[in-house]
Design an enzyme around this catalytic site. Structure first.
Site, PDB file in Angstrom:
ATOM      1  CB  ALA A 169     -63.752 -30.709 -33.726  1.00  0.00           C
TER       2      ALA A 169
ATOM      3  CB  THR B 127     -60.186 -34.209 -32.667  1.00  0.00           C
ATOM      4  OG1 THR B 127     -60.151 -34.463 -31.250  1.00  0.00           O
ATOM      5  CG2 THR B 127     -60.630 -32.784 -32.922  1.00  0.00           C
TER       6      THR B 127
ATOM      7  CB  THR C 184     -58.998 -31.029 -40.765  1.00  0.00           C
ATOM      8  OG1 THR C 184     -57.989 -32.001 -41.031  1.00  0.00           O
ATOM      9  CG2 THR C 184     -60.326 -31.639 -41.172  1.00  0.00           C
ATOM     10  CG  ASP C 185     -54.496 -31.859 -43.523  1.00  0.00           C
ATOM     11  OD1 ASP C 185     -55.120 -32.080 -42.476  1.00  0.00           O
ATOM     12  OD2 ASP C 185     -53.351 -32.298 -43.725  1.00  0.00           O
TER      13      ASP C 185
ATOM     14  CE1 TYR D 138     -61.591 -34.610 -37.180  1.00  0.00           C
ATOM     15  CE2 TYR D 138     -59.965 -34.825 -38.940  1.00  0.00           C
ATOM     16  CZ  TYR D 138     -60.486 -34.125 -37.865  1.00  0.00           C
ATOM     17  OH  TYR D 138     -59.913 -32.942 -37.481  1.00  0.00           O
TER      18      TYR D 138
ATOM     19  CE  LYS E 205     -63.138 -30.319 -38.557  1.00  0.00           C
ATOM     20  NZ  LYS E 205     -63.454 -29.554 -37.309  1.00  0.00           N
TER      21      LYS E 205
ATOM     22  CD1 TRP F   2     -48.629 -29.973 -35.657  1.00  0.00           C
ATOM     23  CD2 TRP F   2     -49.595 -31.782 -36.536  1.00  0.00           C
ATOM     24  NE1 TRP F   2     -48.245 -31.065 -34.922  1.00  0.00           N
ATOM     25  CE2 TRP F   2     -48.816 -32.190 -35.430  1.00  0.00           C
ATOM     26  CE3 TRP F   2     -50.320 -32.750 -37.247  1.00  0.00           C
ATOM     27  CZ2 TRP F   2     -48.743 -33.517 -35.018  1.00  0.00           C
ATOM     28  CZ3 TRP F   2     -50.233 -34.074 -36.832  1.00  0.00           C
ATOM     29  CH2 TRP F   2     -49.454 -34.448 -35.737  1.00  0.00           C
TER      30      TRP F   2
HETATM   31  N1  LIG Z   1     -54.888 -30.821 -33.422  1.00  0.00           N
HETATM   32  C1  LIG Z   1     -54.530 -30.786 -34.692  1.00  0.00           C
HETATM   33  O1  LIG Z   1     -53.375 -31.052 -35.038  1.00  0.00           O
HETATM   34  C2  LIG Z   1     -55.532 -30.398 -35.741  1.00  0.00           C
HETATM   35  C3  LIG Z   1     -55.199 -30.541 -37.094  1.00  0.00           C
HETATM   36  C4  LIG Z   1     -56.113 -30.145 -38.062  1.00  0.00           C
HETATM   37  C5  LIG Z   1     -57.339 -29.604 -37.703  1.00  0.00           C
HETATM   38  N2  LIG Z   1     -57.656 -29.492 -36.389  1.00  0.00           N
HETATM   39  C6  LIG Z   1     -58.955 -28.915 -36.048  1.00  0.00           C
HETATM   40  O2  LIG Z   1     -58.755 -27.928 -35.071  1.00  0.00           O
HETATM   41  C7  LIG Z   1     -59.896 -27.843 -34.219  1.00  0.00           C
HETATM   42  C8  LIG Z   1     -59.453 -27.926 -32.776  1.00  0.00           C
HETATM   43  O3  LIG Z   1     -58.764 -29.148 -32.592  1.00  0.00           O
HETATM   44  P1  LIG Z   1     -58.055 -29.512 -31.205  1.00  0.00           P
HETATM   45  O4  LIG Z   1     -56.784 -30.178 -31.522  1.00  0.00           O
HETATM   46  O5  LIG Z   1     -58.059 -28.329 -30.287  1.00  0.00           O
HETATM   47  O6  LIG Z   1     -59.067 -30.636 -30.685  1.00  0.00           O
HETATM   48  P2  LIG Z   1     -59.169 -31.249 -29.221  1.00  0.00           P
HETATM   49  O7  LIG Z   1     -57.977 -30.927 -28.397  1.00  0.00           O
HETATM   50  O8  LIG Z   1     -59.537 -32.695 -29.424  1.00  0.00           O
HETATM   51  O9  LIG Z   1     -60.401 -30.467 -28.621  1.00  0.00           O
HETATM   52  C9  LIG Z   1     -61.682 -30.653 -29.114  1.00  0.00           C
HETATM   53  C10 LIG Z   1     -62.630 -30.208 -28.054  1.00  0.00           C
HETATM   54  O10 LIG Z   1     -63.961 -30.487 -28.517  1.00  0.00           O
HETATM   55  C11 LIG Z   1     -64.687 -30.971 -27.413  1.00  0.00           C
HETATM   56  N3  LIG Z   1     -65.820 -31.797 -27.798  1.00  0.00           N
HETATM   57  C12 LIG Z   1     -65.812 -32.985 -28.465  1.00  0.00           C
HETATM   58  N4  LIG Z   1     -67.047 -33.468 -28.555  1.00  0.00           N
HETATM   59  C13 LIG Z   1     -67.855 -32.585 -27.919  1.00  0.00           C
HETATM   60  C14 LIG Z   1     -69.248 -32.532 -27.670  1.00  0.00           C
HETATM   61  N5  LIG Z   1     -70.101 -33.489 -28.087  1.00  0.00           N
HETATM   62  N6  LIG Z   1     -69.737 -31.455 -27.004  1.00  0.00           N
HETATM   63  C15 LIG Z   1     -68.917 -30.487 -26.568  1.00  0.00           C
HETATM   64  N7  LIG Z   1     -67.592 -30.476 -26.757  1.00  0.00           N
HETATM   65  C16 LIG Z   1     -67.070 -31.536 -27.436  1.00  0.00           C
HETATM   66  C17 LIG Z   1     -63.721 -31.793 -26.590  1.00  0.00           C
HETATM   67  O11 LIG Z   1     -64.227 -31.856 -25.299  1.00  0.00           O
HETATM   68  P3  LIG Z   1     -63.524 -32.744 -24.146  1.00  0.00           P
HETATM   69  O12 LIG Z   1     -62.306 -31.962 -23.751  1.00  0.00           O
HETATM   70  O13 LIG Z   1     -64.557 -32.810 -23.083  1.00  0.00           O
HETATM   71  O14 LIG Z   1     -63.216 -34.067 -24.777  1.00  0.00           O
HETATM   72  C18 LIG Z   1     -62.446 -30.979 -26.721  1.00  0.00           C
HETATM   73  O15 LIG Z   1     -62.303 -30.058 -25.665  1.00  0.00           O
HETATM   74  C19 LIG Z   1     -60.827 -28.976 -34.654  1.00  0.00           C
HETATM   75  O16 LIG Z   1     -61.813 -28.460 -35.516  1.00  0.00           O
HETATM   76  C20 LIG Z   1     -59.927 -29.916 -35.443  1.00  0.00           C
HETATM   77  O17 LIG Z   1     -60.656 -30.625 -36.429  1.00  0.00           O
HETATM   78  C21 LIG Z   1     -56.784 -29.882 -35.404  1.00  0.00           C
END
Ligand SMILES: NC(=O)c1ccc[n+]([C@@H]2O[C@H](COP(=O)([O-])OP(=O)(O)OC[C@H]3O[C@@H](n4cnc5c(N)ncnc54)[C@H](OP(=O)(O)O)[C@@H]3O)[C@@H](O)[C@H]2O)c1
Length: 156
Positions: free
Chosen positions: A59, A61, A100-101, A124, A128, A151
């Site tokens: 995503a 993010t 996400t929320d 964002y 989503k 989270w």
């Molecule tokens: N983290 C939280 O607390 C949280 C909370 C609510 C919801 N979420 C949801 O949970 C999911 C996972 O989140 P996360 O925290 O694991 O996110 P993250 O650590 O930011 O990882 C997102 C991944 O997506 C990749 N990405 C971004 N743009 C891309 C593109 N154009 N092509 C290919 N890959 C791409 C990034 O690649 P790079 O590594 O190369 O940058 C990264 O590896 C998401 O849907 C997010 O909205 C997360």
């Protein structure tokens, strides 16, 4: 079971790679293998690998930065899940879309229920919410699952 995992280098993606149960054939895609900003690449990946499931852990993010990069945020967070869903509808696979929320405005003051109307406040959340809607419209609840979280936490 064959699973196509996106965002393999992200926080969730890395945790899923570690947790992978043995019977699953995992096709792990980071940015280098699959550009989520390209709907054509997303569609081609599904048609090539024909996965039983796509776990879309990738995503855009960067919540604040999304305000200045709306096209990219929308392409990754709405365009990619839509392309996956459209291709999976043809191949017979299923999609887990992580969300996400931020699709809500946060003003309610008590927990949201899954089917409440969304009202995102920024790009964002809008991106989503559009991704969620596309997945459910194209695949329906039998072939897709939208999983919202506020989270993520883990050892990585
Ligand atoms: N983290 C939280 O607390 C949280 C909370 C609510 C919801 N979420 C949801 O949970 C999911 C996972 O989140 P996360 O925290 O694991 O996110 P993250 O650590 O930011 O990882 C997102 C991944 O997506 C990749 N990405 C971004 N743009 C891309 C593109 N154009 N092509 C290919 N890959 C791409 C990034 O690649 P790079 O590594 O190369 O940058 C990264 O590896 C998401 O849907 C997010 O909205 C997360």
């Amino acid at each position: 079971m064959r699973v196509l995992l996106t965002g393999a280098n992200g926080q969730l993606g890395q945790a899923l790679m570690v947790a992978k149960p043995k019977p699953i054939e995992l096709i792990a895609c980071g940015r280098a293998e699959l550009d989520l900003a390209s709907p054509q690449a997303c569609s081609e990946a599904v048609r090539f690998y024909r996965p039983d499931w796509v776990l879309n852990a990738g995503a855009y993010t960067a919540v604040d930065k999304a305000e200045s990069e709306p096209e990219l945020a929308l392409a990754v967070n709405a365009g990619a899940p839509a392309a996956f869903a459209e291709a999976l509808a043809a191949t017979g696979g299923r999609l887990l879309q992580v969300s996400t929320d931020f699709v809500f405005n946060g003003a309610q003051g008590f927990p949201y229920l899954p089917h409440q109307a969304v009202e995102p406040l920024g790009i964002y959340g809008i991106s989503k919410a559009r991704g969620e809607a596309a997945v459910l419209e194209l695949l329906g609840p039998q072939l897709s699952c939208v999983l919202r979280t506020s989270w993520l936490y883990g050892p990585i």
